[in-house]
Design a protein around this motif. Structure first.
Motif, PDB file in Angstrom:
ATOM      1  N   TYR A   1       0.826  -1.207   0.000  1.00 44.59           N
ATOM      2  CA  TYR A   1       0.000   0.000   0.000  1.00 44.59           C
ATOM      3  C   TYR A   1       0.864   1.263   0.000  1.00 44.59           C
ATOM      4  O   TYR A   1       0.566   2.221  -0.714  1.00 44.59           O
ATOM      5  N   ASP A   2       1.939   1.255   0.773  1.00 47.43           N
ATOM      6  CA  ASP A   2       2.835   2.417   0.809  1.00 47.43           C
ATOM      7  C   ASP A   2       3.489   2.658  -0.551  1.00 47.43           C
ATOM      8  O   ASP A   2       3.586   3.796  -1.004  1.00 47.43           O
ATOM      9  N   ARG A   3       3.932   1.571  -1.199  1.00 48.73           N
ATOM     10  CA  ARG A   3       4.533   1.724  -2.536  1.00 48.73           C
ATOM     11  C   ARG A   3       3.506   2.226  -3.545  1.00 48.73           C
ATOM     12  O   ARG A   3       3.814   3.055  -4.394  1.00 48.73           O
ATOM     13  N   ALA A   4       2.278   1.754  -3.427  1.00 46.59           N
ATOM     14  CA  ALA A   4       1.216   2.207  -4.331  1.00 46.59           C
ATOM     15  C   ALA A   4       0.935   3.694  -4.113  1.00 46.59           C
ATOM     16  O   ALA A   4       0.790   4.446  -5.085  1.00 46.59           O
ATOM     17  N   ARG A   5       0.873   4.120  -2.856  1.00 45.07           N
ATOM     18  CA  ARG A   5       0.648   5.544  -2.571  1.00 45.07           C
ATOM     19  C   ARG A   5       1.750   6.402  -3.180  1.00 45.07           C
ATOM     20  O   ARG A   5       1.482   7.445  -3.779  1.00 45.07           O
ATOM     21  N   THR A   6       2.987   5.956  -3.016  1.00 44.71           N
ATOM     22  CA  THR A   6       4.119   6.704  -3.565  1.00 44.71           C
ATOM     23  C   THR A   6       4.043   6.774  -5.083  1.00 44.71           C
ATOM     24  O   THR A   6       4.232   7.843  -5.680  1.00 44.71           O
ATOM     25  N   ALA A   7       3.750   5.641  -5.717  1.00 50.50           N
ATOM     26  CA  ALA A   7       3.681   5.602  -7.178  1.00 50.50           C
ATOM     27  C   ALA A   7       2.562   6.498  -7.702  1.00 50.50           C
ATOM     28  O   ALA A   7       2.765   7.256  -8.670  1.00 50.50           O
ATOM     29  N   ILE A   8       1.411   6.434  -7.083  1.00 50.17           N
ATOM     30  CA  ILE A   8       0.275   7.260  -7.526  1.00 50.17           C
ATOM     31  C   ILE A   8       0.586   8.737  -7.319  1.00 50.17           C
ATOM     32  O   ILE A   8       0.302   9.562  -8.187  1.00 50.17           O
ATOM     33  N   SER A   9       1.174   9.072  -6.191  1.00 54.42           N
ATOM     34  CA  SER A   9       1.531  10.469  -5.938  1.00 54.42           C
ATOM     35  C   SER A   9       2.493  10.991  -7.001  1.00 54.42           C
ATOM     36  O   SER A   9       2.323  12.102  -7.517  1.00 54.42           O
ATOM     37  N   ARG A  10       3.483  10.186  -7.342  1.00 62.28           N
ATOM     38  CA  ARG A  10       4.440  10.602  -8.382  1.00 62.28           C
ATOM     39  C   ARG A  10       3.750  10.789  -9.722  1.00 62.28           C
ATOM     40  O   ARG A  10       4.020  11.751 -10.440  1.00 62.28           O
ATOM     41  N   GLN A  11       2.879   9.853 -10.073  1.00 61.78           N
ATOM     42  CA  GLN A  11       2.170   9.963 -11.349  1.00 61.78           C
ATOM     43  C   GLN A  11       1.280  11.201 -11.380  1.00 61.78           C
ATOM     44  O   GLN A  11       1.253  11.927 -12.377  1.00 61.78           O
ATOM     45  N   LEU A  12       0.567  11.433 -10.304  1.00 62.75           N
ATOM     46  CA  LEU A  12      -0.317  12.591 -10.259  1.00 62.75           C
ATOM     47  C   LEU A  12       0.472  13.891 -10.298  1.00 62.75           C
ATOM     48  O   LEU A  12       0.086  14.840 -10.981  1.00 62.75           O
ATOM     49  N   ASP A  13       1.593  13.936  -9.589  1.00 59.58           N
ATOM     50  CA  ASP A  13       2.418  15.144  -9.554  1.00 59.58           C
ATOM     51  C   ASP A  13       3.085  15.431 -10.900  1.00 59.58           C
ATOM     52  O   ASP A  13       3.375  16.578 -11.227  1.00 59.58           O
ATOM     53  N   ALA A  14       3.330  14.371 -11.681  1.00 61.90           N
ATOM     54  CA  ALA A  14       4.034  14.526 -12.956  1.00 61.90           C
ATOM     55  C   ALA A  14       3.111  14.885 -14.122  1.00 61.90           C
ATOM     56  O   ALA A  14       3.599  15.196 -15.211  1.00 61.90           O
ATOM     57  N   MET A  15       1.808  14.852 -13.911  1.00 64.79           N
ATOM     58  CA  MET A  15       0.882  15.115 -15.011  1.00 64.79           C
ATOM     59  C   MET A  15       1.012  16.553 -15.492  1.00 64.79           C
ATOM     60  O   MET A  15       1.127  17.480 -14.700  1.00 64.79           O
ATOM     61  N   ASN A  16       1.018  16.682 -16.806  1.00 60.06           N
ATOM     62  CA  ASN A  16       1.132  18.000 -17.410  1.00 60.06           C
ATOM     63  C   ASN A  16       0.150  18.074 -18.563  1.00 60.06           C
ATOM     64  O   ASN A  16       0.314  17.321 -19.525  1.00 60.06           O
ATOM     65  N   PRO A  17      -0.848  18.883 -18.498  1.00 54.07           N
ATOM     66  CA  PRO A  17      -1.120  19.849 -17.433  1.00 54.07           C
ATOM     67  C   PRO A  17      -1.580  19.141 -16.161  1.00 54.07           C
ATOM     68  O   PRO A  17      -2.116  18.034 -16.223  1.00 54.07           O
TER      69      PRO A  17
ATOM     70  N   LEU B   1      -3.601  17.970 -12.944  1.00 54.64           N
ATOM     71  CA  LEU B   1      -5.022  17.746 -12.670  1.00 54.64           C
ATOM     72  C   LEU B   1      -5.508  18.768 -11.645  1.00 54.64           C
ATOM     73  O   LEU B   1      -4.728  19.242 -10.802  1.00 54.64           O
ATOM     74  N   PRO B   2      -6.797  19.063 -11.686  1.00 58.90           N
ATOM     75  CA  PRO B   2      -7.349  19.940 -10.633  1.00 58.90           C
ATOM     76  C   PRO B   2      -7.179  19.262  -9.267  1.00 58.90           C
ATOM     77  O   PRO B   2      -7.218  18.029  -9.169  1.00 58.90           O
ATOM     78  N   PRO B   3      -7.000  20.041  -8.230  1.00 58.49           N
ATOM     79  CA  PRO B   3      -6.836  19.460  -6.893  1.00 58.49           C
ATOM     80  C   PRO B   3      -7.950  18.493  -6.513  1.00 58.49           C
ATOM     81  O   PRO B   3      -7.699  17.483  -5.843  1.00 58.49           O
ATOM     82  N   SER B   4      -9.171  18.772  -6.943  1.00 61.52           N
ATOM     83  CA  SER B   4     -10.278  17.872  -6.604  1.00 61.52           C
ATOM     84  C   SER B   4     -10.079  16.493  -7.242  1.00 61.52           C
ATOM     85  O   SER B   4     -10.406  15.474  -6.640  1.00 61.52           O
ATOM     86  N   GLU B   5      -9.520  16.440  -8.452  1.00 59.42           N
ATOM     87  CA  GLU B   5      -9.283  15.156  -9.116  1.00 59.42           C
ATOM     88  C   GLU B   5      -8.118  14.410  -8.458  1.00 59.42           C
ATOM     89  O   GLU B   5      -8.154  13.192  -8.318  1.00 59.42           O
ATOM     90  N   VAL B   6      -7.107  15.143  -8.049  1.00 57.07           N
ATOM     91  CA  VAL B   6      -5.986  14.521  -7.339  1.00 57.07           C
ATOM     92  C   VAL B   6      -6.500  13.888  -6.046  1.00 57.07           C
ATOM     93  O   VAL B   6      -6.191  12.729  -5.737  1.00 57.07           O
ATOM     94  N   SER B   7      -7.321  14.626  -5.320  1.00 55.69           N
ATOM     95  CA  SER B   7      -7.895  14.094  -4.073  1.00 55.69           C
ATOM     96  C   SER B   7      -8.764  12.881  -4.351  1.00 55.69           C
ATOM     97  O   SER B   7      -8.709  11.884  -3.612  1.00 55.69           O
TER      98      SER B   7
END
Length: 70
Positions: A27-43, A45-51
């Protein structure tokens, strides 16, 4: 994004021994991976979609816990 529950379940089922500590590590590795993917998106995502994506991951992890407790 992927169907988090299916990915988590498949990963946990592949563990040699699915101890609580091993599942938490997944679960921790999944959280890290998802966070990296979400942070790397260009443009970005809106904060609501990230949440929403992060909550979906957490719900999937909790779904796995609920399934084991039944």
């Amino acid at each position: 994004m992927a169907d988090f529950y299916k990915v988590l379940r498949k990963t946990i089922e592949a563990l040699p021994v699915a101890t609580g500590q091993a599942r938490r590590s997944v679960y921790d590795r999944a959280r890290t991976a998802i966070s990296r993917q979400l942070d790397a998106m260009n443009p970005p995502l809106p904060p609501s979609e990230v949440s929403r994506q992060r909550l979906e991951l957490e719900d999937s992890a909790q779904g796995g816990l609920r399934a084991r407790l039944r």
